[in-house]
Scaffold this motif. Structure first.
Motif, PDB file in Angstrom:
ATOM      1  N   GLN A 219       0.846  -1.188   0.000  1.00 18.10           N
ATOM      2  CA  GLN A 219       0.000   0.000   0.000  1.00 18.10           C
ATOM      3  C   GLN A 219       0.884   1.242   0.000  1.00 18.10           C
ATOM      4  O   GLN A 219       1.885   1.302   0.731  1.00 18.10           O
ATOM      5  CB  GLN A 219      -0.888   0.012   1.250  1.00 18.10           C
ATOM      6  CG  GLN A 219      -1.864   1.171   1.335  1.00 18.10           C
ATOM      7  CD  GLN A 219      -3.055   1.004   0.400  1.00 18.10           C
ATOM      8  OE1 GLN A 219      -3.473  -0.115   0.116  1.00 18.10           O
ATOM      9  NE2 GLN A 219      -3.592   2.115  -0.078  1.00 18.10           N
ATOM     10  N   VAL A 220       0.536   2.207  -0.846  1.00  9.67           N
ATOM     11  CA  VAL A 220       1.214   3.498  -0.807  1.00  9.67           C
ATOM     12  C   VAL A 220       0.813   4.207   0.482  1.00  9.67           C
ATOM     13  O   VAL A 220      -0.373   4.417   0.741  1.00  9.67           O
ATOM     14  CB  VAL A 220       0.839   4.357  -2.030  1.00  9.67           C
ATOM     15  CG1 VAL A 220       1.444   5.765  -1.897  1.00  9.67           C
ATOM     16  CG2 VAL A 220       1.318   3.703  -3.317  1.00  9.67           C
ATOM     17  N   ILE A 221       1.802   4.566   1.308  1.00 12.60           N
ATOM     18  CA  ILE A 221       1.512   5.234   2.575  1.00 12.60           C
ATOM     19  C   ILE A 221       1.945   6.706   2.559  1.00 12.60           C
ATOM     20  O   ILE A 221       1.536   7.471   3.422  1.00 12.60           O
ATOM     21  CB  ILE A 221       2.161   4.504   3.767  1.00 12.60           C
ATOM     22  CG1 ILE A 221       3.669   4.361   3.586  1.00 12.60           C
ATOM     23  CG2 ILE A 221       1.518   3.144   3.962  1.00 12.60           C
ATOM     24  CD1 ILE A 221       4.388   3.773   4.800  1.00 12.60           C
ATOM     25  N   GLU A 222       2.763   7.064   1.584  1.00 13.86           N
ATOM     26  CA  GLU A 222       3.130   8.470   1.382  1.00 13.86           C
ATOM     27  C   GLU A 222       3.340   8.697  -0.112  1.00 13.86           C
ATOM     28  O   GLU A 222       3.855   7.819  -0.812  1.00 13.86           O
ATOM     29  CB  GLU A 222       4.428   8.826   2.124  1.00 13.86           C
ATOM     30  CG  GLU A 222       4.351   8.794   3.631  1.00 13.86           C
ATOM     31  CD  GLU A 222       5.674   9.155   4.275  1.00 13.86           C
ATOM     32  OE1 GLU A 222       6.440   9.930   3.659  1.00 13.86           O
ATOM     33  OE2 GLU A 222       5.956   8.642   5.365  1.00 13.86           O
ATOM     34  N   GLY A 223       2.938   9.877  -0.583  1.00  9.00           N
ATOM     35  CA  GLY A 223       3.218  10.234  -1.967  1.00  9.00           C
ATOM     36  C   GLY A 223       2.156   9.824  -2.959  1.00  9.00           C
ATOM     37  O   GLY A 223       2.444   9.734  -4.160  1.00  9.00           O
ATOM     38  N   MET A 224       0.922   9.615  -2.500  1.00 12.23           N
ATOM     39  CA  MET A 224      -0.128   9.254  -3.452  1.00 12.23           C
ATOM     40  C   MET A 224      -0.387  10.383  -4.446  1.00 12.23           C
ATOM     41  O   MET A 224      -0.798  10.136  -5.586  1.00 12.23           O
ATOM     42  CB  MET A 224      -1.413   8.879  -2.704  1.00 12.23           C
ATOM     43  CG  MET A 224      -2.436   8.153  -3.572  1.00 12.23           C
ATOM     44  SD  MET A 224      -1.791   6.610  -4.290  1.00 12.23           S
ATOM     45  CE  MET A 224      -2.936   6.366  -5.648  1.00 12.23           C
ATOM     46  N   GLU A 225      -0.109  11.613  -4.041  1.00  6.99           N
ATOM     47  CA  GLU A 225      -0.268  12.725  -4.968  1.00  6.99           C
ATOM     48  C   GLU A 225       0.757  12.626  -6.112  1.00  6.99           C
ATOM     49  O   GLU A 225       0.494  13.070  -7.234  1.00  6.99           O
ATOM     50  CB  GLU A 225      -0.122  14.070  -4.238  1.00  6.99           C
ATOM     51  CG  GLU A 225       1.263  14.434  -3.766  1.00  6.99           C
ATOM     52  CD  GLU A 225       1.692  13.721  -2.489  1.00  6.99           C
ATOM     53  OE1 GLU A 225       2.830  13.974  -2.041  1.00  6.99           O
ATOM     54  OE2 GLU A 225       0.899  12.930  -1.944  1.00  6.99           O
ATOM     55  N   VAL A 226       1.906  12.023  -5.823  1.00 10.69           N
ATOM     56  CA  VAL A 226       2.902  11.789  -6.870  1.00 10.69           C
ATOM     57  C   VAL A 226       2.384  10.733  -7.850  1.00 10.69           C
ATOM     58  O   VAL A 226       2.504  10.876  -9.068  1.00 10.69           O
ATOM     59  CB  VAL A 226       4.248  11.344  -6.255  1.00 10.69           C
ATOM     60  CG1 VAL A 226       5.288  11.104  -7.351  1.00 10.69           C
ATOM     61  CG2 VAL A 226       4.745  12.376  -5.258  1.00 10.69           C
ATOM     62  N   VAL A 227       1.800   9.677  -7.302  1.00 13.58           N
ATOM     63  CA  VAL A 227       1.219   8.628  -8.147  1.00 13.58           C
ATOM     64  C   VAL A 227       0.132   9.213  -9.050  1.00 13.58           C
ATOM     65  O   VAL A 227       0.053   8.901 -10.239  1.00 13.58           O
ATOM     66  CB  VAL A 227       0.647   7.485  -7.281  1.00 13.58           C
ATOM     67  CG1 VAL A 227      -0.039   6.429  -8.159  1.00 13.58           C
ATOM     68  CG2 VAL A 227       1.741   6.842  -6.440  1.00 13.58           C
ATOM     69  N   ASP A 228      -0.693  10.073  -8.486  1.00 17.31           N
ATOM     70  CA  ASP A 228      -1.784  10.684  -9.263  1.00 17.31           C
ATOM     71  C   ASP A 228      -1.257  11.513 -10.429  1.00 17.31           C
ATOM     72  O   ASP A 228      -1.968  11.724 -11.418  1.00 17.31           O
ATOM     73  CB  ASP A 228      -2.643  11.566  -8.359  1.00 17.31           C
ATOM     74  CG  ASP A 228      -3.517  10.777  -7.413  1.00 17.31           C
ATOM     75  OD1 ASP A 228      -3.856   9.622  -7.738  1.00 17.31           O
ATOM     76  OD2 ASP A 228      -3.856  11.301  -6.331  1.00 17.31           O
ATOM     77  N   SER A 229      -0.024  11.994 -10.323  1.00 17.02           N
ATOM     78  CA  SER A 229       0.530  12.848 -11.379  1.00 17.02           C
ATOM     79  C   SER A 229       1.368  12.083 -12.397  1.00 17.02           C
ATOM     80  O   SER A 229       1.848  12.675 -13.370  1.00 17.02           O
ATOM     81  CB  SER A 229       1.390  13.957 -10.750  1.00 17.02           C
ATOM     82  OG  SER A 229       2.574  13.428 -10.172  1.00 17.02           O
ATOM     83  N   ILE A 230       1.566  10.776 -12.193  1.00 17.58           N
ATOM     84  CA  ILE A 230       2.402   9.991 -13.104  1.00 17.58           C
ATOM     85  C   ILE A 230       1.786   9.945 -14.499  1.00 17.58           C
ATOM     86  O   ILE A 230       0.587   9.720 -14.658  1.00 17.58           O
ATOM     87  CB  ILE A 230       2.600   8.560 -12.557  1.00 17.58           C
ATOM     88  CG1 ILE A 230       3.508   8.588 -11.323  1.00 17.58           C
ATOM     89  CG2 ILE A 230       3.185   7.631 -13.623  1.00 17.58           C
ATOM     90  CD1 ILE A 230       3.636   7.260 -10.615  1.00 17.58           C
ATOM     91  N   GLN A 231       2.648  10.148 -15.493  1.00 21.27           N
ATOM     92  CA  GLN A 231       2.248  10.063 -16.894  1.00 21.27           C
ATOM     93  C   GLN A 231       2.965   8.881 -17.543  1.00 21.27           C
ATOM     94  O   GLN A 231       4.030   8.448 -17.077  1.00 21.27           O
ATOM     95  CB  GLN A 231       2.599  11.351 -17.641  1.00 21.27           C
ATOM     96  CG  GLN A 231       1.956  12.600 -17.063  1.00 21.27           C
ATOM     97  CD  GLN A 231       0.441  12.560 -17.132  1.00 21.27           C
ATOM     98  OE1 GLN A 231      -0.131  12.170 -18.144  1.00 21.27           O
ATOM     99  NE2 GLN A 231      -0.215  12.987 -16.048  1.00 21.27           N
TER     100      GLN A 231
END
Length: 252
Positions: A219-231
């Motif tokens: 599970q992603v516990i930090e940085g989900m906003e980074v995942v949301d921005s992945i292209q």
């Protein structure tokens, strides 16, 4: 695989995209539905599972892995308590540097948020055609052979995971211990249950229709906003085990 009409044809398309993800590199759903998932799957996954389970890395407990993507951190808690083989395989590949320099070759946000997928070792090579990305697996340098792991999903409150079968195939109606909540990290595979190797995906939304069919191990516990921005095409600059490496057991 899809047990409710709630998700309709959209869910069918999305599941098919993931279902063929280990073996196709194209981007549109139509081309992935038409692709043949035969290139990167073992010929006899049943005998392979029986013969190699004892040789696979095992994670006895938990570990923390940090991915660097676009200069930012994505922190993953890897759960070997519920998925010891799947988690052990991932941590071992991180420790080997397998994921460093690989790309996220598939990003599916339309018609609704689905997954970002990466970890194909082939994606390190800029000379590999884009359409081949998604067909690669990890080759063990000691054996010169691709390493595959069995499908491993633990039912809630069960003592042991179910191996090499989906819950539907095993006749299990309970929910898995680890579910496809937003931020869940799981292994991509072809239609063969024991065809996962290195490619993984991160859920961009709750995806309950995948539960019992694919192996969640973290599970992603930090940085989900980074995942949301992945292209598509973004690179995993580095992957590092920051905690729990002593829980990794390799060999017999």
């Amino acid at each position: 695989m899809i047990k409710t009409a709630k998700f309709g044809w959209i869910t069918l398309v999305l599941v098919t995209v993931l279902f063929l993800s280990s073996c196709t590199g194209t981007q549109t759903a139509d081309s992935e539905v038409a692709s043949s998932p035969t290139e990167s799957t073992p010929a006899d996954t049943t005998s392979q599972t029986e013969s190699t389970n004892t040789d696979l890395p095992i994670l006895e407990g938990r570990a923390t892995v940090e991915l660097s993507v676009n200069g930012s951190a994505v922190v993953i808690e890897v759960n070997g308590e519920q998925a010891p083989i799947t988690a052990g395989n991932f941590v071992d590949l991180v420790q080997r540097g397998v994921y460093d320099g690989t790309v996220f070759h598939r990003v599916v946000r339309q018609p609704e948020p689905f997954v970002v997928q990466g970890g194909d070792p082939l994606s390190k090579d800029p000379n590999i055609p884009t359409q081949q990305l998604g067909t690669g697996s990890f080759t063990d340098p000691e054996t010169g052979e691709a390493r595959y792991i069995p499908l491993e999903i633990k039912p809630a409150n069960a003592e042991q995971p179910v191996y090499s079968q989906t819950f539907e195939e095993a006749g299990i109606t309970d929910a898995p211990e680890l579910t496809h909540t937003r931020g869940a990290v799981a292994m991509a595979r072809s239609q063969f249950p024991d065809s996962a190797s290195a490619q993984f995906y991160i859920a961009l939304a709750d995806l309950p229709f995948l539960d019992g069919n694919y192996a969640v191990f973290g599970q992603v516990i930090e940085g989900m906003e980074v995942v949301d921005s992945i292209q598509q095409g973004d690179v995993i600059e580095s992957a590092e085990v920051t905690e729990g490496l002593d829980n990794l057991k390799t060999g017999n």
